[in-house]
Every structure is written in structure tokens, then in C-alpha cells.
Design an enzyme around this catalytic site. Structure first.
Site, PDB file in Angstrom:
ATOM      1  CB  CYS A 131      -1.093   0.181   0.811  1.00  0.00           C
ATOM      2  SG  CYS A 131      -1.950   1.562   1.042  1.00  0.00           S
ATOM      3  CB  CYS A 158      -4.615   3.807  -5.285  1.00  0.00           C
ATOM      4  SG  CYS A 158      -3.654   2.312  -5.045  1.00  0.00           S
TER       5      CYS A 158
HETATM    6  N1  LIG Z   1      -4.412   2.532  -1.232  1.00  0.00           N
HETATM    7  C1  LIG Z   1      -3.213   1.473  -1.572  1.00  0.00           C
HETATM    8  C2  LIG Z   1      -2.824   0.300  -2.577  1.00  0.00           C
HETATM    9  C3  LIG Z   1      -4.102  -0.932  -1.139  1.00  0.00           C
HETATM   10  C4  LIG Z   1      -4.228  -1.870  -2.885  1.00  0.00           C
HETATM   11  C5  LIG Z   1      -5.434  -2.491  -2.496  1.00  0.00           C
HETATM   12  N2  LIG Z   1      -6.418  -2.581  -2.667  1.00  0.00           N
HETATM   13  C6  LIG Z   1      -5.335  -4.761  -2.988  1.00  0.00           C
HETATM   14  O1  LIG Z   1      -5.716  -5.047  -2.476  1.00  0.00           O
HETATM   15  O2  LIG Z   1      -4.382  -4.825  -3.299  1.00  0.00           O
HETATM   16  C7  LIG Z   1      -1.620   2.413  -2.281  1.00  0.00           C
HETATM   17  O3  LIG Z   1      -1.546   3.382  -2.088  1.00  0.00           O
HETATM   18  O4  LIG Z   1      -0.568   1.842  -3.082  1.00  0.00           O
END
Ligand SMILES: N[C@H](CCC[C@H](N)C(=O)O)C(=O)O
Length: 312
Positions: free
Chosen positions: A89, A250
Site C-alpha cells: 500500500c 492509490c
Molecule cells: N491504496 C493503496 C493500494 C491498496 C491496494 C489494495 N486495495 C489491494 O488490494 O492491492 C496504495 O496506496 O497503494
């Protein structure tokens, strides 16, 4: 009065956890300190905490745990809002670093730390304000994984037709809204990047279309789905996250998008990814590592009851 019953108070103390709420560009997380005492939560407890009506509300939970790896400050255990764990993350690891520095686990003067994660160690260089609180960080997000078998994605061989460039993790998927071409990359977690032309991202139905592809059979471990429009000031991107839904930003998705844009001739190795919550600066360095720079901030702290559940 019932409130004075010591036995009752004892029970309550076991069921209450202190937490800190942090966010990176509006991608928000509940951080729990598991360094002194182990914290193991069920998917139901995580989902309750992340519920924006019945709980605290967040995109995910980060439990800060001791790391067995020499040189690592701590281990980041990341869980999505639906209770499913994820390997990495990007916005979360900046908040993880902030938690360590602001709470004195890592001296602010160090200016750097290594975060241990399910995807491996991630070196972080950070900036602090006059009070020694972390404000921004540059994370070495490691090398992108392009082998379709490792993303994983059931890719098609003929990427040139899709992107005009060879790309291992390319595929075109049909949908009720027509075919969508994806360039798939892992940053420790799976991403499916779709470049859109002549589309106003602000009115694009990310919720419906993102949900359709997040759980598509072509992605054996599901996927974080990015919709990107390359422009003169960077790459505008909205994301439907695996196990969460649309988030305002993300970090791993921004890295995957920048890498896919570079490999398909849409961007150089250094670019800004423009998300709903703000911009992340991405540099795909010559050593193959992707460097991500962005802010981290604390919103509030509190205590949360572990006994509560969302209504059925
Ligand atoms: N918000 C996160 C990604 C989370 C990824 C998660 N949703 C998954 O299942 O891979 C980021 O800033 O990289």
C-alpha cells in the site's frame, strides 16, 4: 451505578483499542500499534472499523508490527476495507512511516527508515516539520513486476495491436460498455491500467465499470483497476481498488500507471500522477526501482470498540 462496576470496566478495557487515523492524498487508514502487544483482528472487525457509518471509516487498516528483518523499523500489515489483506500500500506506507516517526519509534533526525512489508523491504526517505512530525516521504517502491504469471493476469500475447508497443501483461476485455484494453503491472499487488482517450474522467462511471473488472476472471487474485488520461501536466487517474472501491488516491496504482504509460510510449520515466486527492510524483529510476513521493497527514486519534459489529 452500573458505570462503577470494576468488573464491567475490566471487560471494556479489553475490548477497546487506541488508534490513529492518517491519510495520504485522501486515501485514509486506521493505524493500530501492535509493536508492544499483538493485535489480530477478524475480517469482520476490520470491515466494521472501516465502515463510514457504523465504524471509524477508512479505506484500510494498518497494524504496525515488529519486523524480524534486520534493519527494518517495523512491519506493515495492511488490510483492505473489506477485510482482505494486500501485499502493498503506497499511500499507506507513507502513513506507516509517519506513525513511526511521530510516535518516537524512529528519530525524526534519521530522515530515513526501512519499512518491512508483505512485498518486501521498502526504503523510505522522509521530511519533517519544525516539530519533527513527518510531512512528506519518498518511498522506494521496488521494481514493477511485468510477467503476467506474476501479476497475475491471464494476458493475451498481442499487445502491439492494443498499445502499439509490446507489453507482456496486455489484454482486452469485453464488457457491457464495450471492450477495454488493460496494461497489467504488479507493485507487489495486482493493477490493471486502462488508458482512455477523449474521456472526461470526472464523469466516468468508475464505480460501475471498475467493479466489473476488479473481480474479472482474467485476474486470478482480482485487481486494482486504474483509468488514466495522459495530459500535458501529467497522468490524470481514477482508481477502483480491490477490496475497497474507488479511493481518492492509490500509491501502488500511481506507480503501476506511470510504468505502463512509460512502456507504452505515453510518458517519460518521470511524471506526476494526478489523482482526485492530489498529485504523486513518480520516478522510474535507472536501476529499475520506482520512486514515489507524496504527503502523509494525521487526521485524528481515538479509541475503538472491538465488540461492535455492523448490523447484518
Ligand atoms: N491504496 C493503496 C493500494 C491498496 C491496494 C489494495 N486495495 C489491494 O488490494 O492491492 C496504495 O496506496 O497503494
Amino acid at each position: 451505578m452500573r458505570g462503577n462496576d470494576p468488573n464491567r470496566k475490566g471487560a471494556r478495557m479489553q475490548d477497546i483499542l487506541p488508534f490513529a487515523k492518517l491519510q495520504g492524498l485522501g486515501n485514509d487508514f486506521i493505524l493500530l500499534d501492535g509493536l508492544a502487544k499483538g493485535i489480530d483482528l477478524s475480517p469482520g472487525q476490520i470491515a466494521h472499523m472501516c465502515d463510514r457509518h457504523f465504524g471509524i471509516g477508512a479505506d484500510g487498516v494498518i497494524v504496525v508490527r515488529p519486523s524480524p528483518q534486520p534493519g527494518c523499523a517495523a512491519y506493515m500489515h495492511y488490510v483492505n476495507a473489506d477485510g482482505t489483506p494486500a501485499q502493498m500500500c503506497g499511500n499507506g506506507v507513507r502513513c506507516f512511516a509517519k506513525f513511526l516517526v511521530d510516535n518516537g519509534y524512529v528519530p525524526a533526525a534519521n530522515g530515513k527508515l526501512v519499512a518491512d512489508t508483505p512485498a518486501g523491504p521498502r526504503p523510505i526517505a522522509f521530511e519533517v516539520d519544525a516539530a519533527g512530525m513527518l510531512t512528506r516521504a519518498t518511498v522506494d517502491m521496488g521494481r514493477p513486476v511485468l510477467d503476467p504469471a506474476l501479476v497475475p493476469v491471464d494476458a493475451e500475447p498481442d499487445a502491439v495491436a492494443l498499445f502499439g508497443e509490446p507489453f507482456a501483461g496486455a489484454l482486452s476485455l469485453d464488457s457491457p460498455w464495450g471492450p477495454f484494453a488493460f496494461a497489467c503491472v504488479s507493485m507487489g499487488n495486482p493493477h490493471a491500467v486502462c488508458f482512455l482517450d477523449d474521456v472526461d474522467l470526472d464523469v466516468f462511471d468508475v464505480d460501475t465499470i471498475g467493479a466489473f473488472f476488479e473481480s474479472h476472471p482474467a485476474f486470478p487474485e482480482k485487481a486494482n483497476v486504474e483509468f488514466a488520461v495522459v495530459g500535458p501536466h501529467g497522468i490524470a487517474m481514477r482508481v477502483y481498488e480491490r477490496g475497497c472501491g474507488e479511493t481518492l488516491a492509490c500509491g501502488t496504482g500511481a506507480c503501476a500507471t506511470a510504468v505502463a504509460a512509460c512502456l507504452t510510449g505515453r510518458a517519460t520515466r518521470e511524471t506526476d500522477v494526478l489523482l482526485r486527492g492530489g498529485a504523486l510524483h513518480i520516478r522510474w529510476a535507472d536501476d529499475g526501482h520506482v520512486m514515489m513521493t507524496g504527503p502523509a497527514a494525521e487526521s485524528f486519534r481515538g479509541t475503538v470498540s472491538l465488540r461492535e459489529r455492523n448490523p447484518a
